[in-house]
Motif scaffolding. Structure first.
Motif, short mmCIF file in Angstrom:
data_model
loop_
_atom_site.label_atom_id
_atom_site.label_comp_id
_atom_site.label_asym_id
_atom_site.label_seq_id
_atom_site.Cartn_x
_atom_site.Cartn_y
_atom_site.Cartn_z
N ASN A 1 1.00 -1.16 0.00
CA ASN A 1 -0.11 0.07 -0.19
C ASN A 1 0.96 1.07 -0.26
OD1 ASN A 1 -2.61 -1.58 -0.03
ND2 ASN A 1 -2.39 -1.37 2.26
N THR A 2 1.84 1.25 0.90
CA THR A 2 2.94 2.18 0.83
C THR A 2 3.36 2.57 -0.31
OG1 THR A 2 3.49 1.77 3.07
CG2 THR A 2 4.88 2.98 2.06
N GLN A 3 3.68 1.60 -1.17
CA GLN A 3 4.40 1.95 -2.40
C GLN A 3 3.50 2.44 -3.19
OE1 GLN A 3 6.62 -1.66 -4.05
NE2 GLN A 3 7.88 -0.29 -4.83
N SER A 4 2.20 2.17 -3.35
CA SER A 4 1.23 2.63 -4.16
C SER A 4 0.97 4.13 -3.98
CB SER A 4 -0.13 1.79 -4.07
OG SER A 4 0.01 0.46 -4.34
N PHE A 5 0.85 4.11 -2.65
CA PHE A 5 0.64 5.59 -2.06
C PHE A 5 1.68 6.69 -2.52
CE2 PHE A 5 1.23 8.98 1.06
CZ PHE A 5 0.03 9.61 1.08
N PHE A 6 3.20 6.12 -2.32
CA PHE A 6 4.07 6.91 -2.78
C PHE A 6 4.14 7.18 -4.34
CE2 PHE A 6 7.42 6.17 0.72
CZ PHE A 6 6.64 6.72 1.80
N GLN A 7 3.82 6.09 -5.07
CA GLN A 7 3.91 6.07 -6.50
C GLN A 7 2.71 7.22 -6.85
OE1 GLN A 7 5.89 4.95 -8.72
NE2 GLN A 7 7.19 4.21 -7.07
N ASP A 8 1.38 7.18 -6.26
CA ASP A 8 0.46 8.20 -6.48
C ASP A 8 1.18 9.76 -6.33
OD1 ASP A 8 -1.27 6.20 -7.32
OD2 ASP A 8 -2.35 6.01 -5.37
N SER B 1 -6.23 10.90 1.74
CA SER B 1 -5.47 11.00 3.12
C SER B 1 -5.33 12.22 3.69
CB SER B 1 -4.27 10.35 2.79
OG SER B 1 -4.28 8.90 2.46
N ARG B 2 -6.47 12.87 3.97
CA ARG B 2 -6.31 13.97 4.52
C ARG B 2 -5.87 14.07 5.85
NH1 ARG B 2 -8.41 17.62 7.73
NH2 ARG B 2 -8.66 19.79 7.22
N GLY B 3 -4.81 14.74 6.33
CA GLY B 3 -4.34 14.67 7.63
C GLY B 3 -2.87 13.93 7.50
N SER B 4 -2.56 13.20 6.28
CA SER B 4 -1.31 12.48 6.15
C SER B 4 -0.41 13.28 5.32
CB SER B 4 -1.75 11.32 5.53
OG SER B 4 -2.63 10.41 6.25
N SER B 5 -0.17 14.67 5.38
CA SER B 5 0.63 15.45 4.76
C SER B 5 2.01 15.03 5.03
CB SER B 5 0.35 16.76 5.04
OG SER B 5 0.18 17.10 6.65
N ARG B 6 2.30 14.62 6.05
CA ARG B 6 3.67 14.01 6.65
C ARG B 6 4.26 13.06 5.67
NH1 ARG B 6 3.75 14.88 13.22
NH2 ARG B 6 5.60 15.54 12.72
N MET B 7 3.27 12.10 5.30
CA MET B 7 3.60 11.03 4.51
C MET B 7 3.99 11.56 3.11
SD MET B 7 3.46 8.63 6.35
CE MET B 7 4.01 9.48 7.53
N VAL B 8 3.14 12.51 2.64
CA VAL B 8 3.72 13.31 1.43
C VAL B 8 5.10 13.72 1.46
CG1 VAL B 8 3.23 15.01 -0.26
CG2 VAL B 8 1.34 13.72 1.03
N GLY B 9 5.45 14.26 2.70
CA GLY B 9 6.75 14.82 3.10
C GLY B 9 7.87 13.64 2.96
N TRP B 10 7.43 12.55 3.61
CA TRP B 10 8.38 11.38 3.59
C TRP B 10 8.44 10.69 2.23
CZ3 TRP B 10 11.36 9.58 7.22
CH2 TRP B 10 11.92 8.18 7.13
N ALA B 11 7.64 10.66 1.53
CA ALA B 11 7.54 10.36 0.08
C ALA B 11 8.45 11.06 -0.81
CB ALA B 11 6.08 10.40 -0.59
N MET B 12 8.63 12.40 -0.48
CA MET B 12 9.57 13.12 -1.29
C MET B 12 10.82 12.85 -0.59
SD MET B 12 7.90 15.04 -3.12
CE MET B 12 6.97 13.82 -3.31
N ASN B 13 10.94 12.60 0.81
CA ASN B 13 12.17 12.40 1.37
C ASN B 13 12.76 11.10 0.49
OD1 ASN B 13 14.23 12.55 3.02
ND2 ASN B 13 13.48 11.26 4.25
#
Length: 115
Positions: free
Chosen positions: A7-14, A39-51
């Motif tokens: 799931n994580t990989q999909s999320f990151f790919q998205d 995934s409102r509220g999961s903005s940190r995950m977007v940051g992590w994806a960028m990382n």
DNA sequence: TTCCTGACTCCAG
DNA sequence: CCTGGAGCCAGGA
């Protein structure tokens, strides 16, 4: 034990796809992307994806993603602290003191509701 | 396994 | 106006 990695990989790919959709000369926010992906509220995950986006192909224009105030909070994660600003300015985005100028005008909403 | 951290954001005081 | 806490959830120690 459930494998969240899939799931994580999909999320990151998205996330990467959305970021690549950002028009040149425009920017968006971590929160906007998270909300767009449901995934409102999961903005940190977007940051992590960028990382962990380094080395992705096609390249992910992470410099076009800033925080909700238009502040370049992720600049320290680039090769040099000024690389993010430099790349944005090269695309026509005015940045001053780590702050995107005329943020309201250059902001791009992934949902396309605002323009 | 538990605990801590973080490229975020919102809300209360 | 400024500060602190909470929600969020993937990794690393």
């Amino acid at each position: 034990m459930i494998k969240y990695s899939e799931n994580t990989q999909s999320f990151f790919q998205d996330v990467y796809e959305v970021v690549r959709l950002i028009p040149k000369g425009r920017v968006t926010t971590y929160g906007a992307i998270a909300e767009y992906l449901g995934s409102r509220g999961s903005s940190r995950m977007v940051g992590w994806a960028m990382n962990v986006s380094h080395g992705q192909h096609p390249p992910v224009p992470a410099q076009r993603v800033v925080n909700r105030n238009g502040l370049l909070t992720g600049r320290h994660h680039f090769e040099t602290p000024d690389a993010m600003q430099h790349q944005l300015e090269k695309e026509g985005v005015t940045v001053k003191n780590n702050q995107v100028q005329y943020f309201d005008s250059v902001f791009w909403n992934p949902s396309g509701e605002l323009f």
